[in-house]
Every structure is written in structure tokens, then in C-alpha cells.
Scaffold this motif. Structure first.
Motif, PDB file in Angstrom:
ATOM      1  N   ASP A   9       0.866  -1.021  -0.075  1.00 58.61           N
ATOM      2  CA  ASP A   9      -0.265  -0.136  -0.402  1.00 58.61           C
ATOM      3  C   ASP A   9       0.491   1.243  -0.137  1.00 58.61           C
ATOM      4  OD1 ASP A   9      -2.124   2.184   1.016  1.00 58.61           O
ATOM      5  OD2 ASP A   9      -3.561   0.595   0.520  1.00 58.61           O
ATOM      6  N   GLY A  10       0.472   1.924  -0.283  1.00 56.23           N
ATOM      7  CA  GLY A  10       1.433   3.319  -1.081  1.00 56.23           C
ATOM      8  C   GLY A  10       2.721   3.211  -1.089  1.00 56.23           C
ATOM      9  N   SER A  48      -7.272   4.662  -1.052  1.00 60.39           N
ATOM     10  CA  SER A  48      -6.948   3.894  -0.900  1.00 60.39           C
ATOM     11  C   SER A  48      -7.912   2.702  -1.450  1.00 60.39           C
ATOM     12  CB  SER A  48      -6.952   3.528   0.218  1.00 60.39           C
ATOM     13  OG  SER A  48      -5.034   3.806   0.188  1.00 60.39           O
ATOM     14  N   TRP A  52      -7.726  -0.051  -4.332  1.00 58.76           N
ATOM     15  CA  TRP A  52      -7.701  -1.268  -4.044  1.00 58.76           C
ATOM     16  C   TRP A  52      -8.833  -1.835  -5.175  1.00 58.76           C
ATOM     17  CZ3 TRP A  52      -3.693  -3.805  -3.508  1.00 58.76           C
ATOM     18  CH2 TRP A  52      -2.520  -3.701  -2.706  1.00 58.76           C
ATOM     19  N   ASP A 199       1.950   2.960   3.800  1.00 53.91           N
ATOM     20  CA  ASP A 199       1.343   4.128   4.025  1.00 53.91           C
ATOM     21  C   ASP A 199       1.074   4.436   5.063  1.00 53.91           C
ATOM     22  OD1 ASP A 199      -1.916   4.854   4.256  1.00 53.91           O
ATOM     23  OD2 ASP A 199      -1.614   4.661   2.001  1.00 53.91           O
ATOM     24  N   ASP A 256      -1.508   0.700  -4.227  1.00 55.33           N
ATOM     25  CA  ASP A 256      -2.690   1.402  -4.940  1.00 55.33           C
ATOM     26  C   ASP A 256      -2.472   2.928  -5.698  1.00 55.33           C
ATOM     27  OD1 ASP A 256      -1.744   1.561  -1.813  1.00 55.33           O
ATOM     28  OD2 ASP A 256      -3.911   2.200  -1.879  1.00 55.33           O
ATOM     29  N   HIS A 257      -1.388   3.353  -5.086  1.00 53.93           N
ATOM     30  CA  HIS A 257      -1.159   5.017  -5.215  1.00 53.93           C
ATOM     31  C   HIS A 257       0.361   5.512  -4.463  1.00 53.93           C
ATOM     32  CE1 HIS A 257      -1.803   5.143  -1.010  1.00 53.93           C
ATOM     33  NE2 HIS A 257      -2.646   4.444  -1.270  1.00 53.93           N
ATOM     34  N   HIS A 452      -0.606  11.185  -1.053  1.00 56.84           N
ATOM     35  CA  HIS A 452      -1.068  10.077  -1.693  1.00 56.84           C
ATOM     36  C   HIS A 452      -0.910  11.181  -2.630  1.00 56.84           C
ATOM     37  CE1 HIS A 452      -3.916   7.218   0.636  1.00 56.84           C
ATOM     38  NE2 HIS A 452      -3.191   7.405   0.855  1.00 56.84           N
TER      39      HIS A 452
END
Ligand SMILES: [Zn+2]
Length: 552
Positions: A9-10, A48, A52, A199, A256-257, A452
Motif C-alpha cells: 500500500d502506497g 485506498s 484497491w 501507507d 494502490d497509489h 497520496h
């Protein structure tokens, strides 16, 4: 082929790339050098929840229905937090189950309540605190506990100050042990597990992550080794999957980013008011002011007081839930209501990065007529927003402005803001605050430092993957069709994404033309009911999102 996905994540190459080059993340370096990789464009906006779900469905948020962290009615009434029950149509685990392939899904955000799949599912981020029904099948929870001793599908409290970073390391280890155990014990054709902690760390400690000098500052002396340990655990998780990667299996690393620095609030409602698009209710302001004046406090001084209470850790004495309640009540008292009959537009939530037109027939107190009046208002706001310059820097505030239908399509488009804007590469975090008196406000360093960015990470490694391949213009909705293609399955035509063919060798692409199939529409068999939250769970969830800077 079989596919193993490690979601991070992230994750952003801006941080991980140089770190891998310095030799600090050797397994990530192996994937980047020996496989194909590139940036992965997130959803608009890059948050997120929607991101996702787009990755797991191959669909735009307007099509899958998770458009924000919050679930709302068409008239903007808050109904609860986003959950797996909101997802319209098939996700990749449904498609694979239909083709008799087994899946193992662990810790993917927005998978609570866990869905019935051909295989197993363990919920992740956004699982309400304290629930024990976070696995499918139900008995899997006992099995996990038998291995790890304890388990929490969403353990972090980002409001926890740096001294509790030990718990980040602890829960990351437990999640990884559970994922490894399940992968080995219950083999599947597609395994997905997600590392959530980056994240949180990047929201809280961006300065030190992006800038080596900041790591040696006194307040980082204890924290940095623990942060470093989390990144090394992530790299070890990549290494574990690489070492076990069988012939005919590929590993995908996806985020996701991306992430970037942030230091200033952009108070969108205040800006709309200054431009004449929104009116705050004067009478209410007067009353609030006089009440506060009577007790000798200004709105700003109360906010400062709350921040000081935070900083000195006094909340331990008042108790967290009590404190959350106090600050929410204060927030309500301080909130200046909007004078709806005089308001053309208002800001969406922080995590929707958009603006709603106060449209007649749609909004509870709508005044803007649909048709020409709506389009004219929208165009004027978009032009003003594009022209907006931060007086302290002389730079434009937003990097792009979009009409929603130009960047999204699907049956849930009506839930989205009428205007989206991007803050990519800009130092702002949008706020929908109605209490601030300024358009721009500094964000305290001990609140959040990172936000993000739309560019995440895609990397592929293994059989039939083009070594040294460059993947360009990849979008988050491309992951699901690419996985189906790698598994030699047809792609449902309701997926918005494309197959990232450039990640595969020419021989594989030659021998495997892309096939499509009719999408499956309608409800999911045995789908769990909508989630009802107790007040306590709602408060815990609010605190969870507050720690990420997503709600005030
Ligand atoms: Zn995320």
C-alpha cells in the motif's frame, strides 16, 4: 500460469527505487532488474478504498460503486463506511471461482465482510475493530490464531505517536507470518496479500523517508530504525515469494497509489465562499462566536488547545474514546453551517477530492437548475479553480481539473462529485472544513507529512515476463485483466482495464491471443448483508481515518 501478488500500500518508486539502488532492498532490486516494471496510475482521486477495489475488479469506481471511504445515499446522507458489500459486479476472485480456479486473499483493503470465494479470504484495512468474523471460511480464524497466537486484520492506530512504532513492526510480522502459513497450507492459483504499513508510515514520516538528513534529527533517532525495519520486512516478504516462485508462476508487486510531501491545507469550502459560490450561515456564525466569546475562547484557540492536548499525550488520561467524542462534539459546535439557499457548490470529503454542485432535485437543498445553469456553474468553478494561485508561492494550487464524466463512467457516477481536481506534485491536502477563516493553513508536522500521489508501482517477475521490460501508461484497472491473461482466462468485457501485454515476452503474447467473455451481472451468491456499525465501532473507524488525515 499461477500468479502471486504482493500488494504494497502506497509504494512509490520515488522512495523504493533509490533505496533499492543503494543496496538496502536487495529483493526488490532483483524484481526491478530481472522483470518488467513501471508506474501504475491510481484512480481519480488516488485513495485506498476506491483504488484497491478498482485493482481487484478491473473497473472504474463509478462502475464498482466504492467511490469513497464513506457510504452515502444519492442525497449525500452518510450511511456508514465503505465495505465489500458495496462492490457491484464481479471482482477477480469471483471470475476465477467461476472458472474453477482457487484463490487465497489476505489483507486486501475493503474485503470486510469477507466474501464467499473458491478458496479463502482474510479481511484487511477497514475491518471494524474487535470483530471476529474476518475470515472466509469462518474456522480459518482459529487456524491463523493457532499459528500466530494473535491476529488483528486492521491493527494500526495512526494517532499513536512515534514511540509506539514497535507495534507497527509487531503487527507487520504477524500479518506476514499468517500470509505465509496460508499460502503454504492452502495452495491456490492466485495468492494476494497486502502489506499495509507503508501507507501509514509515509503519511506520518514522509520527511525522513524522502530526505536522508531528516532521519538523524533528534525526534527521529528512535523512530528511524523501526521505520527501516518495516521496509526491510517488506523486502524480505518479496524475497520469500521469489525464493518459492515455481516454474509457471509469476510475481506481481503492485501499489494502490504513490506518495508525496504535503504541508498546507487547501480549505475548499472557504475558497468557494471567497469566490461567491458558497455562503456560510451568518446568524449561526454570530451565535457560535458569542457563545465562545462568553467562555473566553476563540475557535482557533480551542483548536490549538486540542492540538496541544494531543502533543503532550494528555489524551491517555481522558481516554481515547472520550477524547474522540469531545473533539467531535466540539467540531459540531464550531462547525459553521452552510446557508444552502445561497450556495451553488460545496466541497466533497477530503478523500473524494472534488466539488459538488448544489443541484436542484438531487441535493437536499438544491438551488442550481439542471441543464444549462448546472453546466455554466460547473464551468465557472473549474475555470476559477484552474486559475487559483497560492499567494505565498505564486504557483497554481491544482495540477488538473476534470468533469466527472470525462474521467469516470458507470452506474454509480451519480455518487461522485461533479468536479474532480488533482493535487499531484502540489503541497496541499484538501479540507472540507467549514470552520477555518483562511483558504490556506499550515499542516503541523506532527499531524501528517505525506499524501497520496497518483503514480503507484507495477512490477512483474517470473515465467514469460519480459526481463528488463518497460511498462508505460499502466492504470490500476489493468491489473485484473492482466492477471486473467497470465492465467490464460478470458476477460469479462465489463472490465475497464487493458492487458499489460508489454510485461510479457513476445513468444507468450504470440501464443496467447487475448480472449474476452460476456460479463456476469447481478448479485453475488451468498453475499453478506450490509454492515451495521455500533456507535463505538463508528468512533473507532473515525479515529482510524482521522489518523491518516482523512477526516477532521
Ligand atoms: Zn493506500
Amino acid at each position: 500460469m499461477k500468479v502471486v501478488i504482493l500488494g504494497i500500500d502506497g509504494a512509490t518508486l520515488d522512495i523504493l527505487g533509490p533505496w533499492a539502488e543503494r543496496g538496502g532492498l536487495p529483493n526488490l532490486a532483483r524484481v526491478l532488474e530481472g522483470g518488467a516494471h513501471g508506474k501504475l496510475r491510481s484512480t481519480i482521486p488516488p485513495y485506498s478504498a476506491q483504488a484497491w477495489v478498482s485493482m481487484m475488479t478491473g473497473k472504474s469506481p463509478a462502475r464498482h460503486g466504492v467511490v469513497d471511504f464513506f457510504e452515502q445515499d444519492a442525497n449525500r446522507t452518510f450511511r456508514g463506511y465503505a465495505s465489500s458489500t458495496l462492490i457491484s459486479g464481479e471482482a477477480i476472485w469471483d471470475t476465477l471461482g467461476r472458472h474453477s480456479r482457487r484463490v487465497g486473499i489476505v489483507n486486501v483493503p475493503l474485503t470486510y465482510p469477507p466474501l464467499p470465494v473458491n478458496g479463502y479470504m482474510v479481511s484487511g484495512f477497514m475491518t471494524p475493530k474487535g470483530r471476529d468474523d474476518y475470515t472466509y471460511p469462518r474456522e480459518l480464524r482459529e487456524e491463523i490464531l493457532g499459528v500466530t497466537g494473535e491476529y488483528d486484520p486492521d491493527p494500526w492506530d495512526p494517532l499513536t505517536p512515534a514511540k509506539d512504532l514497535g507495534s507497527f513492526v509487531h503487527w507487520l510480522d504477524i500479518a506476514e507470518r499468517a500470509a505465509r502459513y496460508l499460502e503454504e497450507k492452502h495452495p491456490a492459483d492466485l495468492n494476494i496479500s497486502v502489506i499495509q504499513v507503508l501507507d501509514q508510515l509515509q503519511h506520518l514520516f514522509w520527511d525522513a523517508l524522502a530526505n536522508q538528513e531528516a532521519r538523524t534529527e533528534p525526534q527521529m533517532r528512535k523512530a528511524w530504525p523501526l521505520i527501516q525495519r518495516c521496509y526491510e520486512t517488506m523486502d524480505a516478504a518479496i524475497g520469500y515469494r521469489l525464493d518459492r516462485l515455481a516454474e509457471g508462476t509469476i510475481l506481481l508487486l503492485v501499489s494502490d497509489h504513490g506518495f508525496q510531501a504535503v504541508n498546507t491545507w487547501f480549505n475548499a469550502n472557504r475558497w468557494l465562499a471567497d469566490q461567491g459560490f458558497l455562503r456560510f450561515s451568518e446568524g449561526q456564525v454570530g451565535r457560535t462566536k458569542s457563545t465562545l466569546a462568553r467562555i473566553g475562547l476563540s475557535r482557533e484557540s480551542i483548536k490549538a488547545l486540542i492540538r496541544r492536548v494531543d502533543r503532550f499525550g494528555l489524551r491517555r488520561h481522558v481516554g481515547r474514546l472520550t477524547r474522540a467524542t469531545i473533539s467531535r462534539k466540539l467540531g459540531e459546535t464550531l462547525a459553521v453551517p452552510i446557508d444552502w439557499p445561497q450556495t451553488v457548490a460545496y466541497s466533497g470529503t477530503r478523500t473524494s477530492e472534488g466539488i459538488y454542485i448544489n443541484l436542484k432535485g438531487r441535493e437536499p437543498h438544491g438551488i442550481v437548475e439542471p441543464g444549462d445553469e448546472y453546466e455554466e456553474a460547473r464551468t465557472r468553478i473549474m475555470e476559477s479553480l484552474s486559475a487559483l494561485v497560492d499567494p505565498s508561492t505564486g504557483q497554481p494550487v491544482v495540477s488538473a481539473v476534470y468533469r466527472r464524466e470525462d474521467v469516470h463512467s458507470g452506474e454509480h457516477l451519480g455518487l461522485m462529485p461533479d468536479i474532480f481536481f488533482s493535487l499531484d506534485d502540489k503541497p496541499y491536502l484538501v479540507s472540507d472544513s467549514t470552520t477555518t477563516t483562511r483558504v490556506f493553513d499550515p499542516i503541523p508536522k506532527d499531524y501528517v507529512q505525506g499524501r497520496h500521489h497518483s503514480q503507484g508501482l507495477f512490477a512483474a517477475f517470473g515465467t514469460h515476463i519480459a526481463a528488463g521490460g518497460k511498462v508505460e501508461n499502466a492504470n490500476i484497472v489493468d491489473i485484473a485483466p492482466t492477471v486473467l491473461y497470465a492465467m490464460d482466462l478470458p476477460i469479462p468485457t465489463d472490465m475497464d482495464g487493458r492487458v499489460l501485454k508489454e510485461a510479457f515476452t513476445e513468444e507468450y503474447v504470440q501464443a496467447h491471443p487475448i480472449r474476452y467473455e460476456e460479463p456476469v451481472v447481478g448479485g453475488r451468491k451468498g453475499a453478506p448483508p450490509t454492515v451495521e456499525y455500533t456507535e463505538r465501532e463508528q468512533e473507532a473507524m473515525q479515529r482510524r481515518l482521522k489518523g491518516l488525515g482523512y477526516v477532521s
